[in-house]
Enzyme design. Structure first.
Site, mmCIF file in Angstrom:
data_model
loop_
_atom_site.group_PDB
_atom_site.id
_atom_site.type_symbol
_atom_site.label_atom_id
_atom_site.label_comp_id
_atom_site.label_asym_id
_atom_site.label_seq_id
_atom_site.Cartn_x
_atom_site.Cartn_y
_atom_site.Cartn_z
ATOM 1 N N ASP A 196 6.237 0.669 -5.130
ATOM 2 C CA ASP A 196 5.191 1.565 -4.925
ATOM 3 C C ASP A 196 4.227 0.637 -4.101
ATOM 4 O OD1 ASP A 196 3.579 4.079 -5.155
ATOM 5 O OD2 ASP A 196 2.537 3.475 -6.927
ATOM 6 N N LYS A 209 1.953 -0.116 -1.211
ATOM 7 C CA LYS A 209 1.259 0.935 -0.246
ATOM 8 C C LYS A 209 -0.038 0.096 -0.107
ATOM 9 C CE LYS A 209 0.033 3.967 -4.152
ATOM 10 N NZ LYS A 209 -0.152 5.007 -4.425
ATOM 11 N N ASN A 267 -2.418 -0.180 -3.179
ATOM 12 C CA ASN A 267 -2.202 -1.314 -4.310
ATOM 13 C C ASN A 267 -2.057 -2.629 -3.983
ATOM 14 O OD1 ASN A 267 -1.551 0.825 -5.988
ATOM 15 N ND2 ASN A 267 0.647 0.934 -5.817
#
Length: 472
Positions: free
Chosen positions: A229, A231, A234
């Site tokens: 995850d 991105k 984040n």
């Protein structure tokens, strides 16, 4: 830990909501929120992630929550991953149901309303272990600089040096996770040749006299994982401008070597083609997402586009990417993954060749000092079964304190233990040992030949190749 040391929700003043989102495989909205909180009696701010446990259980995401906790709690993490302070859970809903059931059973047995029976009118326990509770709390460091998405929305794309700076710190975080067998989950299929090359280079980075620090603190290896995850949202910025990777709810553990997984998950713009195509994938999905993120930092928008998810996924699988003319050639190659980048420490004292060209030969005590440190570096490599094969003045750097750093390991050969030999013809002409020239099998001795040539150069200030090759 004594009862007085336990952390509870009542120990904090909750100030504001920092973010909300979904969690795990089902991505159901409203499953978690992050609150800014101040610890009572202390001038300490924390970001507390609060998960709804009933939804986690309902959607079979218990393992995702446990993985996130384990990743947050990993020891010896680099500073570019969010740090965990503590974690705890509450149990209000559970004990409400338990005491309601007990009251009902008592009422059925004695024929009396439970509210009037004093024996059962006492407070439910507040800290009973081993029971299902309706909130999970992860108390984390508060990172106050916002995320990279906010930065791009506010200020537009980053200049290339800034993007490279952030990308290098993100890479260190990913290298650490991958060394633990964790994928963060966002890249294309595994490339065994690339993985082997990276692993070889990393083996050379353990000695203090050998240049570069790609992945600090690689001891106590535990469960391997992938993030899945990665991105802009984040990646947070701290008050000093360094990055912090956050949100490990989609990490996958146990991905070591060529091992793969097939779970479909991730944020659409960053999903790698093999995830979309339901193919097995490994750590490479994180590097795919890394390339997407780097493109966004450099261009200010995602590389793939579509009116809906179907068009977006078609664009990703067909690799339809256009690069602005303003991007440098190096930036384009970095986004495409055409080049492999190693982020190394900067050694600012120049190399030994420069020193001799500027000041001539070294005095004997100086030459002996440098030679002793070079020997320590060679002994370390040889103890790992590695022959260097390219020792020369140009590859020996000086740091600001006058100590040497051996650099450039592109000609190293692994697996040369004991009497084992190899026959590859390689090296820099002035430093090549006779057995290499004669196409004879050779081992670690070729490094010591080059070591003698280098020592001669330091003491004399020049080298005669013809004399060295004929002398023995």
């Amino acid at each position: 830990m004594g009862k007085q040391d336990l952390i509870r929700a009542s120990d904090f003043n909750f100030i504001m909501v920092l973010g909300k989102g979904s969690f795990g495989k089902q991505q159901q909205s409203g499953m978690w929120q992050v609150m800014l909180a101040e610890r009572k009696g202390a001038d300490e701010l924390y970001a507390i992630k609060i998960l709804k446990k009933d939804i986690i259980i309902q959607d079979d995401d218990v393992e995702c929550a446990m993985i996130e906790k384990r990743v947050l709690a990993l020891a010896d993490k680099p500073p570019f991953l969010v740090q965990l302070h503590s974690c705890f859970q509450t149990m209000e809903a559970f004990w409400t149901k338990i005491w309601s059931l007990r009251y009902s059973l008592y009422h059925a047995d004695v024929g009396q309303q439970p509210e009037t029976h004093g024996a059962l009118r006492h407070d439910r326990p507040s800290d009973s272990p081993g029971c299902v509770q309706d909130r999970l709390y992860f108390v984390m460091e508060y990172v106050n600089g916002g995320d990279l998405m906010f930065q791009i929305q506010q200020f537009g794309k980053f200049k290339e040096p800034v993007a490279v700076f952030y990308a290098s710190e993100i890479a260190i975080g990913l290298f650490f996770l991958h060394s633990r067998g964790i994928i963060y989950r966002h890249e294309p299929g595994s490339n065994p040749r690339l993985d082997t090359f990276i692993s070889r280079i990393k083996k050379l980075l353990q000695c203090p006299l050998i240049l570069t620090k790609i992945q600090p603190h690689q001891k106590n290896i535990s469960r391997p994982c992938v993030d899945r995850d990665l991105k802009l949202d984040n990646v947070l910025l701290d008050q000093d401008g360094h990055i912090k990777i956050a949100d490990f709810g989609m990490c996958k553990e146990g991905i070591m070597g060529d091992k793969t997984t097939k779970t479909f998950c991730g944020t659409p713009d960053y999903i790698a083609p093999e995830i979309i195509l339901y193919q097995p994938y490994g750590r490479s999905v994180d590097w795919w997402a890394y390339g997407v993120l780097l493109y966004e930092m450099l261009v200010g928008q995602p590389p793939f586009d579509g009116e809906d998810e179907e068009e977006l996924f078609a664009s990703i699988t067909e690799h339809n990417v256009s690069y602005p003319k303003s991007l440098s050639k190096e930036a384009k190659e970095a986004c495409k993954g055409d080049r492999l980048y190693f982020v190394m420490e900067y050694v600012n004292g120049g190399d030994l060749m420069f020193q001799i060209q500027q000041f001539g030969k070294f005095k004997e005590p100086v030459a002996v000092f440098y030679a002793s440190e070079i020997a320590i570096g060679l002994f370390f490599l040889h103890s790992r079964g590695i022959i260097y094969r390219d020792l020369k003045l140009d590859n020996v750097l000086l740091d600001q304190d006058g100590h040497i750093k051996i650099a450039d390991f592109g000609m190293c050969k692994e697996g040369i233990m004991g009497d084992k030999t190899t026959k590859t013809f390689c090296g820099t002409p002035d430093y090549i040992a006779p057995e290499i020239i004669l196409y004879q099998p050779y081992g670690r001795s070729v490094d010591w030949w080059a070591y003698g040539v280098l020592l001669y150069e330091m003491l004399v200030g020049q080298v005669s190749s013809a004399w060295l090759i004929t002398a023995g």
